[in-house]
Design a protein around this motif. Structure first.
Motif: not given
Lengths: 194, 252
Positions: A147-166
């Motif tokens: 995850l970061c300031q560019d994250t525009i969508a998240t998903s969860n697989h054993g914890g949140l991650f960036s599913a999309a970035l911009k």
């Protein structure tokens, strides 16, 4: 005209099929001039991140891609190489998105690769216009961007991650919109409409 | 959380879907593309196309068909049946298949799994195992639709294909296939808890509860079924709605 960057990272057929279905004209190329001249650029790909970076370097595309000003969409490995760094082959990447790509941490009951349909949340971009929170999209990957300031969508697989970035004109999806049914088609058509 | 997947399997002979009735909305249920698109609209998460053609022409037709499927269907699909060489796999991948399933070829030459996985990635390789319970309570892998026993013990073989790079296992119990009395949930639960790759349960679904059971008690990641969808017993949308009502995570 959409330029699909061909840097020998997997089969491009499904991306081409998806664009054809949406009536978009595209060219498949690794020519810097054609990429720079395109209205939009797609950077797809499946495979190994360090190999993807090597293939981009070999074709002289690293600075070309970083310098693009039109909308760019990286898909799967194409998104990962737009990040700062990938643990997959310990490779520096294009440093557009402000995050690193790391292997899913092994934990009880967590299957890796993360394969199948998962929901996306915290949707925050024109890319997701008309897409509901919690919609399902298709993922196949073993490494994921944090995850970061560019994250525009998240998903969860054993914890949140960036599913999309911009970042500015650069977009990236970890999932495969070209395989994500009607939701995926909507996301691709939103990109084409940018 | 990754959703549990529901996967209809379509048998294709000489380019035509073999089963499939009761779909008044379709012009041609014999057209694998049209039937697949119908299932995709109903909420299928993936499709499996199995080529059962016995002739060379039939296999050629199947490759052409895979190209049409790839250009019309916007969800992932696996193809299987008669894949015995790297060339077969490459031809189908070039035609647009997302995954290929190998069964007898891998039993005869296990290294094909390593080769496929290293060239195309593990996500391309589905290892199909047809298992049969033998005297003494051992499950063995079989070939030729269960008619030939091999010397491969199911659990050892499943571990081996995982080590070699298979991305998923598609396990059919030949005792349960076609009987419509449910899946062997204990067997699936044992296998799923031992493996780190997803397991697709295949063969045996007679009711929605059978599917629910194999996804919960059986811990399977996906359920594949043919008859109950082809004969219109249940719609995929209906199955998924019922699973969701039981608290099972499915894509709706």
């Amino acid at each position: 005209m959409i330029a699909i960057i061909d840097y020998k990272m997997g089969n491009l057929r499904s991306v081409k099929n998806a664009l054809s279905k949406l009536g978009a004209e595209y060219t498949v190329t690794d020519d810097p001039a054609a990429i720079i001249a395109a209205d939009k650029v797609l950077l797809p790909g499946v495979g190994y991140a360090a190999q993807a970076m090597a293939n981009l370097r070999e074709r002289g595309l690293v600075e070309v891609i970083r310098g693009l000003r039109q909308p760019v969409l990286g898909i799967c490995i194409g998104m990962q190489v737009l990040c700062r760094y990938s643990e997959e082959g310990d490779t520096p990447c294009l440093d557009v998105f402000d995050t690193d790509v790391r292997l899913f941490k092994a934990q009880e009951g967590l299957k890796v690769p993360h394969m199948g349909w998962n929901s996306i949340s915290n949707l925050d971009s024109k890319l997701f216009k008309g897409v509901d929170e919690g919609s399902y999209v298709y993922f196949v990957h073993s490494y994921r961007p944090g995850l970061c300031q560019d994250t525009i969508a998240t998903s969860n697989h054993g914890g949140l991650f960036s599913a999309a970035l911009k970042y500015e004109n650069f977009y990236g999806t970890q999932f495969h919109p070209e395989k994500s049914g009607d939701v995926g088609e909507r996301i691709l058509s939103n990109f084409l409409a940018l | 959380m990754v959703a549990k997947r529901i996967i209809p399997c379509l048998d294709v002979n000489e380019g035509r879907t073999v089963k499939g009735i009761n779909f008044v909305s379709l012009r041609d249920v014999g057209d694998p593309v049209e039937l697949g698109a119908h299932y995709a609209r109903e909420g299928a998460d993936e499709l499996v196309y199995l080529d059962i053609s016995a002739t060379h022409e039939g296999r050629h037709t199947f490759t052409k068909l895979v190209e049409r499927i790839a250009s019309h269907i916007n969800i992932p699909f696996t193809v299987g049946g008669g894949i015995s060489t790297m060339e077969d796999a490459e031809r189908l991948l070039d035609a647009g298949a997302d995954k290929i399933s190998v069964n007898s070829a891998a039993i005869a030459n296990p290294a094909i799994i390593d080769q496929l996985a290293s060239r195309y990635g593990c996500q391309f390789v589905v290892s199909a195992i047809d298992a049969k319970l033998t005297e003494g309570g051992r499950w063995l892998a079989t070939t030729h639709g269960g008619r030939r026993l091999t010397d491969k013990e199911l659990f050892a073989w499943a571990h081996e294909v995982q080590e070699r790079g298979a991305g998923e296992i598609l396990l059919t119990s030949m005792e349960h296939d076609g009987v419509r009395q449910g899946y062997p949930c204990d067997l699936y639960a044992d296998l799923c808890s031992q493996l780190s790759i997803p397991v697709i349960a295949s063969g045996g679904a007679g009711s929605i509860q059978d599917i629910a059971d194999v996804l919960t008690k059986g811990k399977a990641d996906a359920a594949l079924a043919a008859s109950i969808f082809h004969y219109g017993t249940y719609k995929i949308s209906e199955v998924k709605k019922a699973l969701a009502e039981q608290g099972i995570n499915v894509r709706i």
